[in-house]
Design a protein around this motif. Structure first.
Motif, PDB file in Angstrom:
ATOM      1  N   GLN A 188       0.462  -1.108   0.071  1.00  0.00           N
ATOM      2  CA  GLN A 188      -0.135   0.174   0.020  1.00  0.00           C
ATOM      3  C   GLN A 188       0.910   1.589  -0.284  1.00  0.00           C
ATOM      4  O   GLN A 188       0.515   2.431   0.739  1.00  0.00           O
ATOM      5  CB  GLN A 188      -1.030  -0.131   1.067  1.00  0.00           C
ATOM      6  CG  GLN A 188      -1.245  -0.996   1.015  1.00  0.00           C
ATOM      7  CD  GLN A 188      -3.206  -1.213   2.170  1.00  0.00           C
ATOM      8  OE1 GLN A 188      -2.567  -1.934   3.064  1.00  0.00           O
ATOM      9  NE2 GLN A 188      -3.955  -0.528   1.927  1.00  0.00           N
ATOM     10  N   THR A 189       1.653   1.105  -0.915  1.00  0.00           N
ATOM     11  CA  THR A 189       3.022   2.374  -1.233  1.00  0.00           C
ATOM     12  C   THR A 189       3.195   2.501  -2.442  1.00  0.00           C
ATOM     13  O   THR A 189       2.887   1.436  -3.244  1.00  0.00           O
ATOM     14  CB  THR A 189       3.991   2.117  -0.012  1.00  0.00           C
ATOM     15  OG1 THR A 189       4.646   1.557   1.587  1.00  0.00           O
ATOM     16  CG2 THR A 189       5.034   2.904  -0.835  1.00  0.00           C
ATOM     17  N   ARG A 242       3.375   7.732  -1.878  1.00  0.00           N
ATOM     18  CA  ARG A 242       2.160   8.181  -0.827  1.00  0.00           C
ATOM     19  C   ARG A 242       1.964   6.511  -0.079  1.00  0.00           C
ATOM     20  O   ARG A 242       2.022   5.390  -0.270  1.00  0.00           O
ATOM     21  CB  ARG A 242       0.691   8.076  -2.050  1.00  0.00           C
ATOM     22  CG  ARG A 242       0.112   9.184  -0.782  1.00  0.00           C
ATOM     23  CD  ARG A 242      -1.420   9.176  -1.759  1.00  0.00           C
ATOM     24  NE  ARG A 242      -2.723   7.753  -2.574  1.00  0.00           N
ATOM     25  CZ  ARG A 242      -1.892   7.772  -4.010  1.00  0.00           C
ATOM     26  NH1 ARG A 242      -0.988   9.179  -4.503  1.00  0.00           N
ATOM     27  NH2 ARG A 242      -2.451   7.182  -4.623  1.00  0.00           N
ATOM     28  N   LYS A 243       1.605   6.935   0.837  1.00  0.00           N
ATOM     29  CA  LYS A 243       1.989   5.434   2.177  1.00  0.00           C
ATOM     30  C   LYS A 243       0.602   5.130   2.160  1.00  0.00           C
ATOM     31  O   LYS A 243      -0.494   5.941   1.949  1.00  0.00           O
ATOM     32  CB  LYS A 243       2.855   5.858   2.919  1.00  0.00           C
ATOM     33  CG  LYS A 243       4.000   5.662   3.198  1.00  0.00           C
ATOM     34  CD  LYS A 243       4.962   5.864   3.823  1.00  0.00           C
ATOM     35  CE  LYS A 243       6.460   5.982   3.287  1.00  0.00           C
ATOM     36  NZ  LYS A 243       7.087   6.270   4.811  1.00  0.00           N
ATOM     37  N   ALA A 244       0.311   3.941   3.189  1.00  0.00           N
ATOM     38  CA  ALA A 244      -1.706   3.678   3.712  1.00  0.00           C
ATOM     39  C   ALA A 244      -2.125   4.449   4.143  1.00  0.00           C
ATOM     40  O   ALA A 244      -3.074   5.010   4.227  1.00  0.00           O
ATOM     41  CB  ALA A 244      -1.694   1.881   4.159  1.00  0.00           C
ATOM     42  N   ASP A 245      -1.030   5.426   4.968  1.00  0.00           N
ATOM     43  CA  ASP A 245      -2.132   6.173   5.681  1.00  0.00           C
ATOM     44  C   ASP A 245      -1.900   7.659   5.298  1.00  0.00           C
ATOM     45  O   ASP A 245      -2.293   8.687   5.725  1.00  0.00           O
ATOM     46  CB  ASP A 245      -1.242   6.610   7.531  1.00  0.00           C
ATOM     47  CG  ASP A 245       0.317   7.001   6.775  1.00  0.00           C
ATOM     48  OD1 ASP A 245       1.095   7.347   5.817  1.00  0.00           O
ATOM     49  OD2 ASP A 245       0.802   7.065   8.020  1.00  0.00           O
ATOM     50  N   GLY A 246      -1.469   8.236   3.460  1.00  0.00           N
ATOM     51  CA  GLY A 246      -1.856   9.270   2.946  1.00  0.00           C
ATOM     52  C   GLY A 246      -0.674   9.891   3.542  1.00  0.00           C
ATOM     53  O   GLY A 246      -0.641  10.762   2.651  1.00  0.00           O
ATOM     54  N   SER A 247       0.646   9.518   3.751  1.00  0.00           N
ATOM     55  CA  SER A 247       1.366  10.652   4.438  1.00  0.00           C
ATOM     56  C   SER A 247       2.170  10.526   2.749  1.00  0.00           C
ATOM     57  O   SER A 247       1.913   9.434   2.154  1.00  0.00           O
ATOM     58  CB  SER A 247       2.202   9.794   5.383  1.00  0.00           C
ATOM     59  OG  SER A 247       2.481   8.960   5.446  1.00  0.00           O
TER      60      SER A 247
END
Ligand SMILES: Cc1cc2nc3c(=O)[nH]c(=O)nc-3n(C[C@H](O)[C@H](O)[C@H](O)COP(=O)(O)OP(=O)(O)OC[C@H]3O[C@@H](n4cnc5c(N)ncnc54)[C@H](O)[C@@H]3O)c2cc1C
Length: 374
Positions: A128-129, A145-150
């Motif tokens: 999820q990156t 863009r990472k799984a947590d949206g960062s």
């Protein structure tokens, strides 16, 4: 520079990305691997089924081959039938080397075996990156863009695009992907049976026009692939069906990247080329790209990658196009000629040897880093 000190990003953890990461890791590199998905291909989606002899040779040093051989089906015969009659048959075990031309294993299983070996080197994909963009292929800077949206911006010495046919990396660095698509689609359905089936042969049934192919997935599952949307009603199942496991359809494209590298960005697998599944070359060619690139990086010769891999890519695209046109022809006269010529051709040792070399994947240059590779 010591192996581990080159900062390498592998974009995509499909078969090509996992292979390049594994081949780098076993030589002392610590690549970072990212994938936009949550995990590997689900095991029930058989997708790229055929593992050829060249792939088994390439994956032997990492011992993935041992694991594949424990799980996969060895294919012993390829036959073409029409009207209930066998027109031509090829013994797929009669190839140089220890493996036979082809084994069958679902793509999800193959990816899990690669993942298992990669984790032995403590390299785990970051799921999820997503690679959002790549700036400047000469000194690549990648936005993730990472799984947590960062969002992270990071510089790399080398970026490997293993992010599939729609490759974000390829597009970001401005490499075109010219080619064309066939008018017709292909249809796939996998069936699990309630009684044992014979998993040792592949069969192409010519239904004039069109084909229905039968390929083993495992000891209880068969894949049927066809050019006909209504093919499922025409299947003569070898045993009672327990479950229709998976189905899909797709249009076939023949495309390749204008170049397989730009600056410090390198394309492997579907990011660099896509073609029909005829001949089972898709995933295998990606694994071969991956192994060559990892070796060249370890030798400090990655600049040679595009020059060395482009001829193989062109050859496989041409070959799969020819094979596909044999199975998708509509003209009744051409079909009649094909059906008469095929048995004659298959009996010619030169023809069957060439076909087997292609199906084995052994018609491209052997890997120079593996002693005795054919
Ligand atoms: C339905 C279907 C059936 C198929 N059947 C066959 C077959 O019978 N025989 C055959 O040889 N081939 C077949 N193929 C093709 C085969 O699956 C591919 O050739 C093979 O998967 C290519 O591997 P790859 O690793 O290069 O690319 P992929 O398997 O496409 O892997 C790319 C990876 O990159 C990830 N990714 C994409 N974009 C990003 C991004 N921006 N950032 C981070 N990660 C990203 C994806 O999530 C994916 O995991 C089939 C494909 C499909 C879809």
């Amino acid at each position: 520079m010591a192996a581990g000190h080159r900062n390498i990003l592998v974009a995509g953890a499909g078969a090509s990305g996992l292979t390049v990461a594994l081949e780098l890791a076993r030589r002392g590199f610590r690549p970072r691997v990212v994938d936009s998905d949550a995990g590997p291909v689900p095991p029930e989606e058989s997708r790229a089924l055929g593992i050829n002899a060249r792939t088994l040779t390439l994956l032997a040093p990492s011992r993935v081959t041992d694991a594949i051989l424990q799980e996969a089906q060895r294919l012993e015969q390829f036959r073409i039938v029409s009207g209930g009659k066998v027109l031509a048959a090829l013994d797929t075990t009669r190839v140089p080397g220890p493996y036979g031309a082809l084994h069958a294993l679902s793509q999800g299983h193959t990816e899990r075996l690669l993942l298992g070996k990669l984790s032995d080197f403590e390299v785990e994909p970051e799921w999820q990156t997503t690679v959002v963009s790549v700036e400047n292929p000469i000194e690549p800077r990648v936005i993730l863009r990472k799984a947590d949206g960062s969002v992270e911006s990071a510089a790399f010495d080398i970026v490997i695009a293993a992010d599939g046919a729609h490759s974000t990396v390829r597009k970001a660095v401005g490499i075109g992907f010219p080619g064309d698509a066939l008018e017709s689609s292909f249809y796939i359905a996998d069936f699990r049976y309630a009684a044992p089936i014979d998993p040792h042969f592949v069969e192409m049934q010519l239904v004039n026009p069109g084909i229905i192919g039968r390929l083993p997935v495992d000891r209880e599952t068969l894949r049927y692939i066809s050019t006909l949307p209504d093919f499922e009603s025409r299947i003569v199942h070898p045993a009672p069906v327990a479950e229709r496991v998976w189905a899909s359809d797709f249009r076939i494209h023949f495309r390749h990247a204008e170049t397989l590298s730009k600056g410090k960005v390198f394309l492997v697998g579907d990011a660099g080329h896509i073609h029909s599944p005829a001949g089972a070359r898709g995933m295998n060619l990606g694994i071969e790209d991956a192994c060559w690139l990892a070796w060249l990086i370890s030798e400090g010769r990655e600049a040679d990658y595009a020059r060395l891999r482009t001829p193989a890519m062109h050859m496989v695209l041409k070959q799969t196009r020819q094979l596909t046109s044999l199975f998708t022809m509509n003209n009744p006269l051409a079909i009649a000629i094909r059906n008469i010529a095929m048995p004659v051709l298959f009996r010619l040792p030169q023809f069957s040897r060439k076909l087997l070399r292609g199906v084995s994947g052994c018609d491209t240059p052997p890997p120079p880093w593996i002693d005795g590779a054919v």
